[in-house]
Design a protein around this motif. Structure first.
Motif, mmCIF file in Angstrom:
data_model
loop_
_atom_site.group_PDB
_atom_site.id
_atom_site.type_symbol
_atom_site.label_atom_id
_atom_site.label_comp_id
_atom_site.label_asym_id
_atom_site.label_seq_id
_atom_site.Cartn_x
_atom_site.Cartn_y
_atom_site.Cartn_z
ATOM 1 N N THR A 1 0.829 -1.205 0.000
ATOM 2 C CA THR A 1 0.000 0.000 0.000
ATOM 3 C C THR A 1 0.865 1.257 0.000
ATOM 4 O O THR A 1 0.598 2.212 -0.743
ATOM 5 C CB THR A 1 -0.939 0.012 1.218
ATOM 6 O OG1 THR A 1 -1.876 -1.064 1.100
ATOM 7 C CG2 THR A 1 -1.723 1.325 1.293
ATOM 8 N N LEU A 2 1.905 1.271 0.812
ATOM 9 C CA LEU A 2 2.814 2.420 0.859
ATOM 10 C C LEU A 2 3.424 2.681 -0.513
ATOM 11 O O LEU A 2 3.489 3.831 -0.962
ATOM 12 C CB LEU A 2 3.920 2.169 1.892
ATOM 13 C CG LEU A 2 5.119 3.118 1.844
ATOM 14 C CD1 LEU A 2 4.687 4.556 2.076
ATOM 15 C CD2 LEU A 2 6.187 2.698 2.859
ATOM 16 N N SER B 1 -4.044 9.066 4.096
ATOM 17 C CA SER B 1 -4.332 8.141 5.200
ATOM 18 C C SER B 1 -5.829 8.053 5.480
ATOM 19 O O SER B 1 -6.385 6.960 5.638
ATOM 20 C CB SER B 1 -3.601 8.586 6.469
ATOM 21 O OG SER B 1 -2.205 8.506 6.303
ATOM 22 N N SER C 1 -4.830 -2.834 1.651
ATOM 23 C CA SER C 1 -4.802 -2.627 3.099
ATOM 24 C C SER C 1 -5.932 -3.381 3.784
ATOM 25 O O SER C 1 -5.725 -4.043 4.812
ATOM 26 C CB SER C 1 -4.908 -1.129 3.406
ATOM 27 O OG SER C 1 -4.968 -0.894 4.798
ATOM 28 N N SER D 1 -4.576 3.317 8.663
ATOM 29 C CA SER D 1 -3.227 3.602 8.140
ATOM 30 C C SER D 1 -2.786 4.994 8.587
ATOM 31 O O SER D 1 -2.620 5.901 7.759
ATOM 32 C CB SER D 1 -3.223 3.502 6.615
ATOM 33 O OG SER D 1 -3.699 2.252 6.175
ATOM 34 N N LEU E 1 0.424 6.626 6.883
ATOM 35 C CA LEU E 1 0.618 6.405 5.448
ATOM 36 C C LEU E 1 1.001 7.680 4.703
ATOM 37 O O LEU E 1 1.912 7.662 3.854
ATOM 38 C CB LEU E 1 -0.647 5.804 4.839
ATOM 39 C CG LEU E 1 -0.578 5.429 3.361
ATOM 40 C CD1 LEU E 1 0.554 4.440 3.097
ATOM 41 C CD2 LEU E 1 -1.912 4.842 2.896
ATOM 42 N N ASP F 1 4.563 8.564 5.572
ATOM 43 C CA ASP F 1 5.499 7.615 4.988
ATOM 44 C C ASP F 1 5.645 7.828 3.478
ATOM 45 O O ASP F 1 6.750 7.737 2.933
ATOM 46 C CB ASP F 1 5.028 6.182 5.253
ATOM 47 C CG ASP F 1 5.167 5.780 6.710
ATOM 48 O OD1 ASP F 1 5.789 6.543 7.475
ATOM 49 O OD2 ASP F 1 4.650 4.709 7.085
#
Length: 314
Positions: free
Chosen positions: A47-48, A69, A227, A239, A242, A245
């Motif tokens: 997902t990231l 997110s 996710s 998340s 997210l 990140d």
């Protein structure tokens, strides 16, 4: 630090950082080099990576998306709820992706045609998506019980690779080719470097910006599906880090926050670095608050390094 040294360090940062982190966590945790841990790291980071690819395009054109997110949490809730209501998972996936593309397009349209900074627009979308997710669920996660869906993204493989990694690979190749082999990609670089010059050269700047936010929506939708499958439920706030990140991955990759330059390949390395950092800190039981501090320091260091490498006084 002079400009040439800053450029060298900026260019080497994703590679050196990744090597140093792998070496450090290998020595610090007996579980890091475990095959099962690598498998978990790969699926957890899917997902990231998808979101980071989309964020690369957004930052390339000089914009930002702070709603990621919250939107992923909202979409995972919607996916779980419509599957619980009886909708088949393939149809539910398509519907969620359409909703996500719609959200991305809306972010882009308000930013471009409303002439409102994207960080304000997406901050508003963050609040809306967060509120809707909690309203829909009452702050209670919604379990996904369609096991064919869960097995597809958790157990099934293609050419020996988990399905999430296959999706990431396809998205990576698509973004890489788009930026480096198409007119659309060249126009995005032009828009980020000098929007007015791009407009005078005949580039449809507004349409290109909205298109980038729509692509971001597509990748966020895919990320939300992965996710939800990984967690086995839809939950608001699923998340929380997210957005941070994803932005960190793009910045570590050397992209300019002011637009005009970015690399999907270097973003991939940045995302791997963040994924390894997340995984290693969890294995070492690092407090979640301390994890935020570490990521914040990395982002600030990368931004200052980029400014020094660009020859801009900081």
């Amino acid at each position: 630090m002079n400009q040439s040294a800053a450029k060298l360090l900026r260019d080497l940062m994703p590679y050196l950082g990744l090597i140093l982190l792998i070496g450090y966590f290998s020595l610090s945790s007996e579980f890091f080099l475990n095959a099962r841990n690598f498998e978990r790291l790969a699926t957890d980071s899917a997902t990231l990576m998808l979101v980071a690819f989309g964020m690369t395009l957004v930052i390339l054109i000089g914009e930002i998306d702070l709603s990621v997110s919250a939107v992923v949490g909202l979409l995972s809730v919607i996916l779980a709820q419509i599957m619980v209501a009886g909708m088949a998972w393939p149809v539910a996936m398509v519907l969620v992706i359409l909703i996500s593309v719609g959200i991305g397009t809306l972010n882009g349209a308000i930013t471009v045609y409303g002439q409102i900074p994207s960080f304000i627009v997406t901050l508003g979308m963050l609040a809306i998506a967060t509120g809707l997710a909690f309203v829909f669920t009452g702050a209670i996660s919604v379990a996904i019980l369609q096991y064919d869906f869960l097995d597809l993204f958790y157990s099934e493989q293609i050419f020996g690779l988990p399905i999430p990694l296959v999706i990431v690979a396809l998205a990576f190749v698509a973004c890489l080719l788009t930026l480096n082999r198409t007119r659309f990609g060249r126009e995005l670089f032009a828009v980020g470097a000098n929007m007015e010059a791009a407009r005078l050269s005949g580039v449809p700047v507004k349409q290109r910006k909205v298109a980038v936010f729509a692509i971001m929506g597509l990748l966020v939708g895919l990320g939300a599906i992965l996710s939800a499958a990984r967690l086995g439920n839809g939950a608001p706030g699923s998340s929380p880090t997210l957005t941070l990140d994803a932005i960190a991955a793009v910045i570590i990759g050397g992209a300019s926050l002011f637009g005009g330059w970015a690399s999907v390949l270097r973003t991939l390395l940045g995302a791997l670095l963040i994924a390894v950092l997340n995984n290693g800190m969890v294995l070492m039981n690092v407090n979640i608050d301390a994890q935020y501090i570490v990521k914040g320091v990395i982002i600030l260091f990368a931004v200052v390094l980029e400014r020094l490498a660009s020859g801009v006084r900081t």
